[in-house]
Design an enzyme around this catalytic site. Structure first.
Site, PDB file in Angstrom:
ATOM      1  N   ASP A  69       0.880  -1.141  -0.027  1.00 32.63           N
ATOM      2  CA  ASP A  69       0.105  -0.117  -0.053  1.00 32.63           C
ATOM      3  C   ASP A  69       0.690   1.340  -0.116  1.00 32.63           C
ATOM      4  O   ASP A  69       2.005   1.013   0.103  1.00 32.63           O
ATOM      5  CB  ASP A  69      -0.872  -0.028   1.250  1.00 32.63           C
ATOM      6  CG  ASP A  69      -2.116   0.850   0.817  1.00 32.63           C
ATOM      7  OD1 ASP A  69      -2.143   1.741  -0.070  1.00 32.63           O
ATOM      8  OD2 ASP A  69      -3.187   0.616   1.866  1.00 32.63           O
TER       9      ASP A  69
HETATM   10  C1  NOJ Z   1      -3.823   3.943   0.070  1.00 26.74           C
HETATM   11  C2  NOJ Z   1      -5.084   3.145   0.294  1.00 26.74           C
HETATM   12  O1  NOJ Z   1      -5.179   2.336   1.663  1.00 26.74           O
HETATM   13  C3  NOJ Z   1      -5.251   2.127  -0.601  1.00 26.74           C
HETATM   14  O2  NOJ Z   1      -6.455   1.280  -0.553  1.00 26.74           O
HETATM   15  C4  NOJ Z   1      -5.415   2.703  -2.224  1.00 26.74           C
HETATM   16  O3  NOJ Z   1      -5.495   1.738  -3.081  1.00 26.74           O
HETATM   17  C5  NOJ Z   1      -3.937   3.293  -2.333  1.00 26.74           C
HETATM   18  N1  NOJ Z   1      -3.649   4.197  -1.294  1.00 26.74           N
HETATM   19  C6  NOJ Z   1      -3.648   4.101  -3.650  1.00 26.74           C
HETATM   20  O4  NOJ Z   1      -4.591   5.071  -3.750  1.00 26.74           O
END
Ligand code: NOJ
Length: 753
Positions: free
Chosen positions: A288
């Site tokens: 993430d």
């Molecule tokens: C953080 C989030 O937790 C995740 O779900 C998301 O896909 C990514 N950022 C990308 O934006």
């Protein structure tokens, strides 16, 4: 265009030829592996690490690709993927640069396709409330069609985090509190995104996230610590992920949180032992946002080299947005912390994904301007958005059959008031993912507000209608209130639109209080006093509205419905659509009850009455919810009878058939979600009082009676036991069937060896 120098031209030509050579051969299932191996054999270490590097596109940087060094990085082969890039033409420029790089490896573009792409559907939690898997699949088919037409190859969805905590802002992004419902939603969404051929121009790779435990952060705070038993992990958290793996979900994303002390991105137990080992999943794992780097902040890695080594060794493949692999992986290799084989394996997974998506065959497959123009926001997509929003709404209360509104009823003059009656400028009815933070900039005229649809619909039927949007911020004037006061005084029914703003939910949007805010409760009391009223709640999480529950005859949970908010609401309020949504999460009576979920253990001292001494409850509140999991009314009524099983004893391994008769006892046709729960009452350990093991959504005509059958397998009767295995115990089981998790009919059987 820049002038190409005499020296650079042959190099460029050569590199393009190599690229073309890679592209020339069509991908087939049989030739992916040899092609991946041939490519890996040609790659330098920097190019390999580059494939594991995902960088941020224009959505947060606002980068003009022609100016910055993104193109240079792509040309150098040090970027494998770009996330959150919106500008279509720039995507073409970037892809051209990738194809023109030494090995011509295409870029994969990823995006958060959370509840639609351009056409915005209800939030995922609302979609789950429809319990309609065909509908959910259709929604993501449309989302994939739009996203791929706009050059996205990979959706960072579905979010499969089960959560029992309405304080958590991202509860809106999942399918609620139940692992069984969550698993079915996972399968439907993956079918919608991926279809049955990843290389089809209208399909994209799905991403099961966040692996794992992210929905159980302590105190509902986003990103917070998770500490849970292996049994809870296996039974409550992992099932939707296992379903996703089995459904062929192409990618998984790490969770930000620590699980029993280990950050998601370096959790070998999850990634290698369970996901790749036990489940045999072959896809690619992305971190993430800077989650590899955050292992250092967690205190679980010392520096970039340590973090890179730990994440790669655990089974993570691609570094999202953090650059940790770029800074640390080479040194991790040269210092013996990781092996070349480990890096190659991660690269292999990235390349396989790109081959499966058909990107090597045609890197511009999803970058066709004509298709883009012909595809985005087609009118028929909005029809599905309207259907989805209406089917997601949950009717919690309807005393005296106040709804649906008909002119033959007692009401002639209707006042529609409240902060969410006509909240056009504020772009409510959406979510964090589709609003603000520079994430998306939707033209608010695309959203149909309740007032915009409801007023003309009701007027056409013959009602007199007034609308007063009451704002709750500093711009409110006395006039708003006095207009609303007059309107509500003159009306004989008041529809009050309350709830949360679309921006109150999503990532980093946790709250400590889920009570309908005091101003809204005041508005409600003030404008409805002595009048019949309907509360329409726009929400992204379970909320507490105890006063309203006790004092208003009708409550409709509309969630954040997306573009078609108003039309869908009108459809439901006038009965064009008979509500059929059921809560995918428990609505507590107060925040102090959280976490409250239907599938809890009984305890040795379950409470019967509030305040009962020596029982598990509260002195100041019942222990039961305001509205239970699975609950939702219809404009018609259903009765359940004849719950039966073919036998009273079943041998281990035999399937258990359960049937029940459901009758539509009301005056209208309607859909009912028939829910099947079990309780293992003679297991070796304490088991939940109910566990959902089946559901069917059926349409019954007025007076129609139908026998609904379910089949339970040994797997359905199994649990994670003390020997750390899923296993069914011989003994007695209870079976419950009903229209929600509380009001059920009961039967039982014995499982024998
Ligand atoms: C953080 C989030 O937790 C995740 O779900 C998301 O896909 C990514 N950022 C990308 O934006």
């Amino acid at each position: 265009m820049k002038k190409i120098t005499a020296l650079r031209f042959p190099i460029l030509l050569l590199s393009m030829l190599i690229g073309v050579n890679i592209i020339a051969q069509k991908t087939t299932v049989q030739n992916i592996e040899p092609r991946v191996e041939a490519l890996i054999a040609k790659m330098t270490l920097d190019e390999k690490i580059g494939q594991l590097n995902q960088v941020v596109g224009d959505i947060s940087t606002g980068t003009d690709v022609s100016k910055d060094d993104l193109l240079a990085q792509v040309r150098a082969g040090t970027v494998g993927s770009i996330l959150s890039h919106t500008n279509f033409d720039n995507k073409i420029t970037i892809q051209r640069a990738a194809v023109g790089s030494r090995l011509g490896i295409p870029i994969i573009f990823g995006f958060d396709v959370i509840h639609g792409y351009k056409t915005i559907f209800p939030i995922p939690l609302a979609q789950a409330a429809s319990w309609d898997m065909g509908l959910i699949e259709r929604i993501d088919r449309i989302a994939a069609t739009e996203a791929t037409a706009d050059g996205q190859n990979w959706a960072f969805a579905p979010m499969l985090d089960v959560s029992w905590d309405p304080r958590w802002g991202r509860v809106m992004e999942g399918a609620g509190e139940d692992p069984f419902l969550g698993s079915r939603v996972a399968e439907a969404r993956i079918r919608g995104f991926q279809g049955n051929n990843l290389a089809d121009p209208t399909t994209l790779a799905a991403c099961a996230k966040h692996f794992a435990g992210y929905g159980f952060g302590e105190a509902g705070r986003d990103y917070n610590t998770v500490d849970m038993s292996e049994q809870r992990l296996r039974e409550m958290v992992l099932p939707p992920f296992e379903a996703a793996a089995k459904a062929g979900c192409a990618t998984f994303m790490n969770a930000f949180n620590t699980l029993n002390g280990v950050p998601g991105s370096m959790n070998k137990h999850l990634l290698t032992d369970i996901l790749r080992g036990e489940w045999g999943w072959k896809g690619m794992v992305v971190g993430d946002w800077n989650s590899f780097g955050e292992t250092i902040v967690h205190g679980a890695a010392e520096n970039d080299v340590d973090a890179a080594a730990k994440c790669l060794s655990a089974g993570s493949d691609m570094d999202m947005a953090g650059g940790t692999f770029q800074r640390g992986l080479k040194k991790a290799l040269t210092t013996g912390r990781v092996t070349q084989a480990q890096i190659d394996e991660a690269v292999r997974r990235v390349l396989r994904l790109k081959y499966s998506l058909g990107l090597f065959d045609n890197p511009f497959l999803q970058l066709d301007p004509k298709r883009r123009d012909a595809t985005l926001e087609k009118p028929e997509f909005r029809e599905t958005a309207r259907e989805a929003a209406a089917k997601s709404m949950v009717l919690l209360k309807n005393e005296g059959g106040l709804l649906p509104l008909t002119t033959s009823g007692p009401f002639k003059k209707i006042a529609i008031i409240g902060p969410y009656a006509d909240s056009k400028g504020k772009k409510d009815y959406m979510s964090f993912w589709t609003l603000g933070l520079g994430m998306r900039d939707y033209d608010s005229t695309k959203i149909v507000t309740p007032a915009q649809a409801l007023k003309p619909t009701l007027e056409k039927m013959g009602f007199t209608v007034t609308v007063t949007e009451i704002c709750l911020d500093a711009t409110c004037t006395e006039k708003d209130y006095s207009v609303a006061r007059t309107a509500s005084r003159d009306a004989d029914l008041v529809i009050v639109c309350l709830g949360e703003s679309g921006f109150d939910c999503g990532e980093s949007r946790s709250v400590s209080n889920i009570q309908l805010n005091k101003d809204q409760e005041r508005i409600f009391k003030f404008f409805t006093s002595g009048k019949p009223s309907v509360m329409v709640l726009f929400n992204s999480r379970p909320m507490v509205f105890d006063w309203v529950s006790e004092n208003t005859p009708a409550i409709l949970v509309a969630w954040q419905p997306g573009f078609e908010a108003g039309n869908a609401l009108a459809d439901v309020l006038v009965g064009k659509v008979n509500p059929s949504g059921k809560l995918p999460v428990t609505f507590p009576r107060n925040v102090g009850q959280v976490p409250l979920h239907y599938n809890h253990l009984n305890t040795g001292r379950p409470q019967q009455t509030t305040g009962q001494m020596w029982t598990s409850g509260y002195l100041d509140s019942p222990a039961t919810p305001a509205y239970p999991f699975g609950y939702g009314l219809s404009y018609t009524t259903f009765s359940y009878s004849n719950i039966s099983m073919t036998k009273s004893q079943y041998k281990m391994g035999e399937s258990v058939d359960v049937s029940v008769t459901v009758t539509n006892t009301g005056d209208l046709a309607g859909e009912e979600v028939v829910q099947l729960y079990i309780q293992d009452i003679s297991a070796d350990i304490s088991r939940p009082v109910k566990e959902l093991k089946g559901f069917q959504k059926v349409m019954l005509a007025k007076g129609e009676r139908r026998t609904i059958s379910f089949r339970l397998t040994e797997k359905d009767l199994s649990y994670w036991n003390n020997e750390l295995k899923f296993k069914a115990d011989a003994g007695n089981f209870k079976v419950y069937v009903g229209g929600n998790s509380r009001d059920v009919k009961e039967a039982g059987f014995e499982l024998i060896r």
